[in-house]
Design an enzyme around this catalytic site. Structure first.
Site, PDB file in Angstrom:
ATOM      1  N   GLU A 421      -4.623 -12.535 -22.486  1.00  0.00           N
ATOM      2  CA  GLU A 421      -5.459 -12.261 -23.743  1.00  0.00           C
ATOM      3  C   GLU A 421      -5.205 -11.259 -24.252  1.00  0.00           C
ATOM      4  O   GLU A 421      -6.167 -10.451 -24.441  1.00  0.00           O
ATOM      5  CB  GLU A 421      -7.019 -12.490 -22.903  1.00  0.00           C
ATOM      6  CG  GLU A 421      -7.319 -13.756 -22.159  1.00  0.00           C
ATOM      7  CD  GLU A 421      -8.640 -13.859 -21.904  1.00  0.00           C
ATOM      8  OE1 GLU A 421      -9.636 -12.845 -22.204  1.00  0.00           O
ATOM      9  OE2 GLU A 421      -9.131 -14.999 -21.274  1.00  0.00           O
ATOM     10  N   GLU A 498      -6.520 -20.016 -16.837  1.00  0.00           N
ATOM     11  CA  GLU A 498      -7.977 -19.822 -16.449  1.00  0.00           C
ATOM     12  C   GLU A 498      -8.743 -20.667 -16.972  1.00  0.00           C
ATOM     13  O   GLU A 498      -8.899 -21.029 -18.116  1.00  0.00           O
ATOM     14  CB  GLU A 498      -8.268 -18.421 -17.241  1.00  0.00           C
ATOM     15  CG  GLU A 498      -9.109 -17.644 -16.557  1.00  0.00           C
ATOM     16  CD  GLU A 498      -9.188 -16.102 -17.316  1.00  0.00           C
ATOM     17  OE1 GLU A 498      -8.166 -15.600 -17.243  1.00  0.00           O
ATOM     18  OE2 GLU A 498     -10.395 -15.653 -17.667  1.00  0.00           O
TER      19      GLU A 498
END
Length: 801
Positions: A421, A498
């Site tokens: 991220e 995720e």
């Protein structure tokens, strides 16, 4: 005449015992033991204060590694914007008095080791550590997660005690979650002859064929001496039973002074036992290094033989068999001990996950401790091994190199992740260039595995996602159309790096913002997340997705969502911080295992709600489920694939029972009974026999029970622990995400205690090196006490110093 003692060719000695610890200070030189006073870097061995070998540390606390000083600190409700994400522990630049830690250890080195190469290996220090030995500055290591070593050959003493000093500065964080502080992993003293296998110097790969495997051995030999030598290696491979299955010898080669040489050998292993999830067979490579005709080194490498493959249409294959990734993401802290987990706790956590049906583990978001990977190797757990961050500096590149070189022999690892991220760069061309460089580094060191990245961005933009081999998706809901992406990138394998982020508090069935609790029903999640049932159904319809990693396997300190203070812990876990299952645990177990699962929620203690509807749900893989209340039939409902069944039931005390059916036949029952008032404690150790090695642990669960032996699901009694015999407490916990109670008690006369949360709490007991019986007693005012005996058995101790 005394018998001559044969010196081992190589020694790796554990340095966990006998340390002294004290907090320093980030802004006050005197309180930081005169660090920076005078000229600490002007001349060697002239540093003042704690750096100096003769410094008096007798009033420092004696500790044993691994050690996390952050978990020992009080919780602080601060205006610091980052402290909530780190569990409200006072670590950071606004907390100078608790963000610096000093460690000192004295140890002896025999004169017989003179002429050897000596080094100290640190598995991990959080963070920004500086190392001295006998006043000599050995260097600085910034990363809080990578392993590193310091050569001490030149400055070691053979005529007196050596003094090792470590200063760790946790002022600057690396993540947005609880990271701990200090020497939270093992430290080792390594002794070798000048000609030896280099640090992380073996690399074993294999190609599986019909009836045999071709194993390639790449071995780097270092000649740390002033003279060139004729070197060669002899390699032998042993199976798990100790049988030699293959041998090979290299040709001799001239290795120059202070040079390294890589030997490449290929050997055939007939009828190999493949490493797999249910049969994680490990081989052992033993490398003998020859310096001329003399044996100079013996080095052992654990590895597995297996085949892995990612397909862009069908997902992941292990040994030619399709395997859906049923994964979890995990941070590395645990109840009672913070990030300083004894090795056994790594196995405990992987065992808990495997019972649930998990087959893959993502090391979120940093290099793991080596013992975690050993547990995954031995127990059969796939791993996505993740680097801390994407970056283009030489520091970042070296951290990545150390991760891959250290971990590449672990058969459990199926993917390398270069980061997570990186919103500032992940969609940019600069991000793509950086990812190409990192991918090139990985492939140069390990071309056998693919590279991925946890991206929380959708759409068709390239950036980092266009570079990696396997497209990782963090949350299918975030502006993404996975089907469209797959159409535009038909050759790109994809995985859910995720998913979920489902919030729930164990044993709670309504949201309580004031207390910081979230209902355990599968319906609370942030805007990027989803319920367990929702994402599971989405992925099941898309076979091109290799599966996903759920956020998270266990609750972890810090990142308290959706609430802040008094909540100090995350609530994403399928288990709480102790490893006590939440209700969602059983939803996944129903669809991730072949076990017959029948789980009923909530509990059935609702005084004051008589006659009011209670939302009753059942997670099961039975074909039908019937519900009864006090013997009356409420309903019989088919179980939808990847679904659940539910009823609204007017509350009355008694017995709520579910019956599971398959092919019309009753195959399972489960009940929730209204418990009476608490009357006693019950102790349930996860292991009743542990090794007397000073390291092994047993996790002792405490249950608050009524007069019928039923756990009282709302009990919060305070439990006081005591222990006699060869063992010590190292931590307590209860999984309460808003508990501000201490995890540790250090005063000699301190009383170890913890409140129960929803009927449960836990004490973690560690052995000493003395075999025998240890007795654990739990007491609580007004309740009958409980006693449990744990046997500590004699074992072969790890060599230590």
């Amino acid at each position: 005449m005394d018998k001559e003692v044969t010196q081992p060719l190589r020694e790796r000695l554990l340095m966990d015992a006998g340390w002294r610890f004290a907090l320093g200070h980030a802004t006050d030189i005197k309180r930081d033991f005169d660090f920076w006073a005078g000229k600490p870097f002007a001349k060697q061995a002239e540093g003042r204060g704690a750096i100096h070998p003769n410094f008096d540390d007798s009033d420092w606390r004696e500790i044993r590694l691994p050690h996390d000083w952050a978990v020992e600190l009080d919780f602080v409700h601060s205006s610091d914007n980052d402290i909530d994400y780190h569990g409200y522990k006072p670590i950071g630049r606004l907390h100078p008095a608790t963000s610096i830690g000093w460690y000192r250890k004295r140890f002896m080195v025999s004169r017989s080791d003179e002429g050897k190469r000596l080094s100290i290996e640190f598995d991990g220090i959080f963070r920004d550590s500086m190392i001295w030995l006998n006043g000599y500055y050995l260097g600085r290591h910034e990363s809080g997660y990578t392993s590193f070593r310091c050569d001490i050959t030149d400055c070691v003493r053979f005529d007196g005690p050596n003094v090792l000093v470590v200063r760790a500065d946790a002022s600057h964080v690396e993540g947005w979650f609880y990271e701990g502080a200090g020497i939270y992993r093992h430290v080792w003293l390594v002794k070798t002859n000048p000609v030896h296998v280099a640090h992380w110097g073996t690399y074993v790969t294999s190609e599986v064929h019909d009836g045999f495997a071709e194993v390639t051995l790449q071995t780097t030999i270092a000649n740390a001496s002033d003279d060139a030598t004729i070197g060669r290696i002899e390699s032998a491979i042993y199976d798990a039973d100790g049988r030699c299955v293959a041998t090979v010898q290299s040709d001799s080669c001239l290795i120059g002074a202070w040079k390294e040489h890589e030997f490449i050998q290929r050997v055939r292993v007939d009828h190999p036992l493949l490493w797999d999830l249910h049969s994680p067979h490990l081989y052992r490579l033993v490398t003998i290094v020859k310096d001329g005709e003399t044996n100079a080194d013996e080095y052992a490498t654990s590895f597995g033989i297996r085949n892995i493959h990612f397909d862009s249409d069908q997902g992941f294959f292990l040994n030619g068999r399709h395997v859906t990734i049923q994964g979890v993401c995990c941070h590395q802290d645990h109840a009672g001990v913070g990030t300083a987990l004894p090795d056994r706790l790594q196995y405990y956590r992987i065992e808990k996950l495997k019972e649930l049906g998990v087959n893959a583990y993502r090391t979120s978001h940093h290099p793991p401790t080596p013992e975690l990977l050993e547990a995954c190797d031995r127990l059969g757990m796939l791993v996505m091994d993740e680097h801390r961050q994407v970056g283009c500096s030489e520091e970042t590149a070296n951290q990545l190199r150390s991760l891959v070189k250290r971990d590449r022999n672990h058969p459990s690892i199926i993917l390398w992740s270069i980061g997570n991220e990186e919103g500032g760069i992940q969609d940019t061309e600069a991000g793509a260039r950086t990812a190409r460089t990192m991918k090139r580094i990985v492939q140069a060191l390990d071309p056998t595995r693919l590279v991925s990245y946890g991206g929380n961005n959708g759409g068709q933009r390239a950036g980092i996602n266009g570079v990696v081999d396997v497209r990782g998706w963090n949350y299918w809901k975030i502006g993404a159309n996975l089907d469209e992406y797959h159409r535009h990138h038909p050759k790109k394998p994809m995985i859910g790096s995720e998913e979920a982020s489902t919030l729930c508090t164990r044993g709670m069935y309504q949201n309580d913002a004031e207390q910081g609790y979230v209902s355990a029903y599968d319906e609370n999640f942030p805007d990027w997340g989803s319920g367990a049932e929702e994402w599971m159904n989405y992925y099941a319809k898309r076979p091109y997705l290799a599966g996903a990693f759920v956020w998270t396997g266990f609750d972890y300190r810090g990142e308290p969502l959706p609430y802040r203070w008094p909540c100090i812990s995350s609530q994403f876990g399928l288990m709480d911080t102790c490893g006590f299952p939440k209700d969602n645990y059983y939803y996944y177990q129903a669809w991730w295992t072949e076990k017959t699962v029948l789980h009923l929620l909530p509990h059935w203690n609702w005084p004051g709600k008589e006659g009011q509807d209670i939302d009753v749900r059942c997670y099961s893989n039975c074909e039908e489920v019937e519900l009864l209340l006090n013997g009356r039939r409420i309903g019989r409902t088919p179980m939808r694939q990847l679904g659940h069944v539910s009823w609204m039931v007017p509350y009355e005390p008694g017995i709520l029972m579910a019956i599971g059916y398959r092919n019309g036949q009753e195959i399972a029952t489960v009940s929730r009974e209204t418990a009476n008032a608490p009357v006693a404690l019950r102790l349930v150790p996860d292991r009743s026999v542990i090794h007397a090695d000073g390291e092994d642990v047993s996790c002792v669960a405490v249950e608050i029970v009524d007069d019928e032996g039923r756990v009282v699901p709302v009990a919060d009694n305070e439990v006081v622990f005591s222990i006699t015999g060869p063992g010590v407490f190292i931590g307590v916990g209860n999984g309460n995400p808003s508990s501000h109670e201490p995890d540790k008690f250090y005063d000699r006369d301190a009383v170890w205690k913890r409140k129960a949360f929803k009927g449960l709490c836990m004490a973690i007991v560690q052995s000493t090196q003395e075999p025998g019986e240890l007795c654990i007693t739990a007491e609580s005012t007004g309740l009958a006490a409980a006693i449990v005996m744990i046997q500590t058995k004699a074992c072969v101790l790890r060599s230590s110093i």
